[in-house]
Motif scaffolding. Structure first.
Motif, PDB file in Angstrom:
ATOM      1  N   UNK A  58       0.824  -1.214   0.000  1.00 42.73           N
ATOM      2  CA  UNK A  58       0.000   0.000   0.000  1.00 42.73           C
ATOM      3  C   UNK A  58       0.859   1.266   0.000  1.00 42.73           C
ATOM      4  N   UNK A  59       2.138   1.120  -0.328  1.00 43.87           N
ATOM      5  CA  UNK A  59       3.053   2.260  -0.445  1.00 43.87           C
ATOM      6  C   UNK A  59       3.646   2.286  -1.854  1.00 43.87           C
ATOM      7  N   UNK A  60       4.441   3.318  -2.109  1.00 42.31           N
ATOM      8  CA  UNK A  60       5.196   3.365  -3.362  1.00 42.31           C
ATOM      9  C   UNK A  60       6.676   3.483  -3.019  1.00 42.31           C
ATOM     10  N   UNK A  61       7.509   3.501  -4.040  1.00 43.24           N
ATOM     11  CA  UNK A  61       8.957   3.497  -3.824  1.00 43.24           C
ATOM     12  C   UNK A  61       9.590   4.870  -4.036  1.00 43.24           C
ATOM     13  N   UNK A  62       8.795   5.913  -4.135  1.00 42.62           N
ATOM     14  CA  UNK A  62       9.349   7.194  -4.544  1.00 42.62           C
ATOM     15  C   UNK A  62      10.291   7.823  -3.524  1.00 42.62           C
ATOM     16  N   UNK A  63      10.110   7.555  -2.231  1.00 35.99           N
ATOM     17  CA  UNK A  63      11.071   8.039  -1.226  1.00 35.99           C
ATOM     18  C   UNK A  63      12.418   7.353  -1.427  1.00 35.99           C
ATOM     19  N   UNK A  64      12.396   6.087  -1.805  1.00 38.58           N
ATOM     20  CA  UNK A  64      13.634   5.351  -2.099  1.00 38.58           C
ATOM     21  C   UNK A  64      14.296   5.956  -3.335  1.00 38.58           C
ATOM     22  N   UNK A  65      13.504   6.234  -4.360  1.00 42.57           N
ATOM     23  CA  UNK A  65      14.040   6.848  -5.577  1.00 42.57           C
ATOM     24  C   UNK A  65      14.695   8.196  -5.256  1.00 42.57           C
ATOM     25  N   UNK A  66      14.062   8.988  -4.415  1.00 43.53           N
ATOM     26  CA  UNK A  66      14.640  10.285  -4.045  1.00 43.53           C
ATOM     27  C   UNK A  66      15.959  10.104  -3.296  1.00 43.53           C
ATOM     28  N   UNK A  67      16.014   9.128  -2.374  1.00 46.41           N
ATOM     29  CA  UNK A  67      17.245   8.878  -1.623  1.00 46.41           C
ATOM     30  C   UNK A  67      18.367   8.437  -2.553  1.00 46.41           C
ATOM     31  N   UNK A  68      18.046   7.567  -3.505  1.00 53.83           N
ATOM     32  CA  UNK A  68      19.049   7.126  -4.476  1.00 53.83           C
ATOM     33  C   UNK A  68      19.515   8.304  -5.330  1.00 53.83           C
ATOM     34  N   UNK A  69      18.573   9.113  -5.796  1.00 51.15           N
ATOM     35  CA  UNK A  69      18.914  10.269  -6.616  1.00 51.15           C
ATOM     36  C   UNK A  69      19.820  11.245  -5.890  1.00 51.15           C
ATOM     37  N   UNK A  86       3.570   7.205 -14.072  1.00 50.81           N
ATOM     38  CA  UNK A  86       4.590   7.745 -13.165  1.00 50.81           C
ATOM     39  C   UNK A  86       4.317   9.221 -12.872  1.00 50.81           C
ATOM     40  N   UNK A  87       4.656   9.672 -11.659  1.00 48.13           N
ATOM     41  CA  UNK A  87       4.557  11.105 -11.364  1.00 48.13           C
ATOM     42  C   UNK A  87       5.511  11.887 -12.270  1.00 48.13           C
ATOM     43  N   UNK A  88       5.194  13.121 -12.505  1.00 46.30           N
ATOM     44  CA  UNK A  88       6.010  13.957 -13.388  1.00 46.30           C
ATOM     45  C   UNK A  88       7.483  13.963 -13.005  1.00 46.30           C
ATOM     46  N   UNK A  89       7.790  13.986 -11.711  1.00 48.64           N
ATOM     47  CA  UNK A  89       9.176  14.065 -11.256  1.00 48.64           C
ATOM     48  C   UNK A  89      10.011  12.868 -11.698  1.00 48.64           C
ATOM     49  N   UNK A  90       9.366  11.746 -11.992  1.00 50.91           N
ATOM     50  CA  UNK A  90      10.089  10.525 -12.338  1.00 50.91           C
ATOM     51  C   UNK A  90       9.758  10.008 -13.738  1.00 50.91           C
ATOM     52  N   UNK A  91       8.960  10.725 -14.480  1.00 51.87           N
ATOM     53  CA  UNK A  91       8.506  10.243 -15.779  1.00 51.87           C
ATOM     54  C   UNK A  91       9.650  10.014 -16.768  1.00 51.87           C
ATOM     55  N   UNK A  92      10.744  10.736 -16.631  1.00 56.16           N
ATOM     56  CA  UNK A  92      11.871  10.603 -17.553  1.00 56.16           C
ATOM     57  C   UNK A  92      12.828   9.485 -17.158  1.00 56.16           C
ATOM     58  N   UNK A  93      12.634   8.888 -16.008  1.00 59.47           N
ATOM     59  CA  UNK A  93      13.499   7.794 -15.559  1.00 59.47           C
ATOM     60  C   UNK A  93      13.217   6.532 -16.360  1.00 59.47           C
ATOM     61  N   UNK A  94      14.202   5.668 -16.443  1.00 63.52           N
ATOM     62  CA  UNK A  94      14.031   4.385 -17.123  1.00 63.52           C
ATOM     63  C   UNK A  94      12.962   3.582 -16.390  1.00 63.52           C
ATOM     64  N   UNK A  95      12.035   3.034 -17.159  1.00 66.12           N
ATOM     65  CA  UNK A  95      10.977   2.199 -16.599  1.00 66.12           C
ATOM     66  C   UNK A  95      10.882   0.926 -17.414  1.00 66.12           C
ATOM     67  N   UNK A  96      10.924  -0.206 -16.734  1.00 64.89           N
ATOM     68  CA  UNK A  96      10.805  -1.503 -17.393  1.00 64.89           C
ATOM     69  C   UNK A  96       9.440  -2.091 -17.011  1.00 64.89           C
ATOM     70  N   UNK A  97       8.799  -2.707 -17.981  1.00 59.58           N
ATOM     71  CA  UNK A  97       7.452  -3.237 -17.770  1.00 59.58           C
ATOM     72  C   UNK A  97       7.485  -4.636 -17.186  1.00 59.58           C
ATOM     73  N   UNK A  98       6.518  -4.878 -16.329  1.00 58.48           N
ATOM     74  CA  UNK A  98       6.267  -6.227 -15.820  1.00 58.48           C
ATOM     75  C   UNK A  98       5.105  -6.794 -16.607  1.00 58.48           C
ATOM     76  N   UNK A  99       5.066  -8.077 -16.901  1.00 58.52           N
ATOM     77  CA  UNK A  99       6.093  -9.065 -16.585  1.00 58.52           C
ATOM     78  C   UNK A  99       7.363  -8.793 -17.381  1.00 58.52           C
ATOM     79  N   UNK A 100       8.482  -9.218 -16.816  1.00 61.48           N
ATOM     80  CA  UNK A 100       9.783  -8.908 -17.385  1.00 61.48           C
ATOM     81  C   UNK A 100      10.094  -9.715 -18.633  1.00 61.48           C
ATOM     82  N   UNK A 101      10.754  -9.048 -19.559  1.00 59.60           N
ATOM     83  CA  UNK A 101      11.422  -9.687 -20.681  1.00 59.60           C
ATOM     84  C   UNK A 101      12.889  -9.767 -20.244  1.00 59.60           C
TER      85      UNK A 101
END
Length: 119
Positions: A58-69, A86-101
């Motif tokens: 029930x959470x997202x990973x955006x705080x983790x993304x900010x810490x990494x950034x 994705x939120x605007x702040x992260x829309x330009x980040x690489x995103x891979x689709x699930x299920x994974x190739x």
């Protein structure tokens, strides 16, 4: 060998990513199954790159993304919802689709852990 943080709340997916990383000669940090676990690892463990599941229960990973950034650690998102969700702040980040190739994941990992060159 790169140390890659894996953040995914689904144990089987995290295990699959860990196996792929090992196959490609990299070490898994974690995996973390929650935002709190991931933030603890980011604060305490050397990390070269990360793959973040966008939805963690029930959470997202955006705080983790900010810490990494803030630390300059390259990362990519993994989601079944597509980059348009994705939120605007992260829309330009690489995103891979699930299920994974698997080939896409291999190229993603190569891109994340490639030596960074300064302009």
């Amino acid at each position: 060998m790169a140390r890659v943080l894996v953040v995914d709340d689904e144990a089987l997916i995290a295990m699959m990513l860990s196996d792929l990383l090992a196959e490609y000669g990299h070490e898994t940090v974690g995996p973390a199954h929650s935002e709190g676990q991931a933030l603890d690892l980011v604060a305490s463990t050397p990390i070269d790159a990360a793959i973040l599941d966008v939805t963690l229960g029930d959470h997202d990973c955006f705080a983790v993304a900010e810490a990494l950034g803030q630390r300059g650690i390259p990362f990519a998102f993994a989601t079944g919802h597509g980059a348009q969700a994705m939120p605007d702040a992260f829309r330009e980040r690489i995103t891979v689709s699930k299920p994974f190739d698997f080939e896409v994941v291999r190229r993603l990992i190569d891109e994340l852990v490639a030596p960074q060159t300064l302009p």
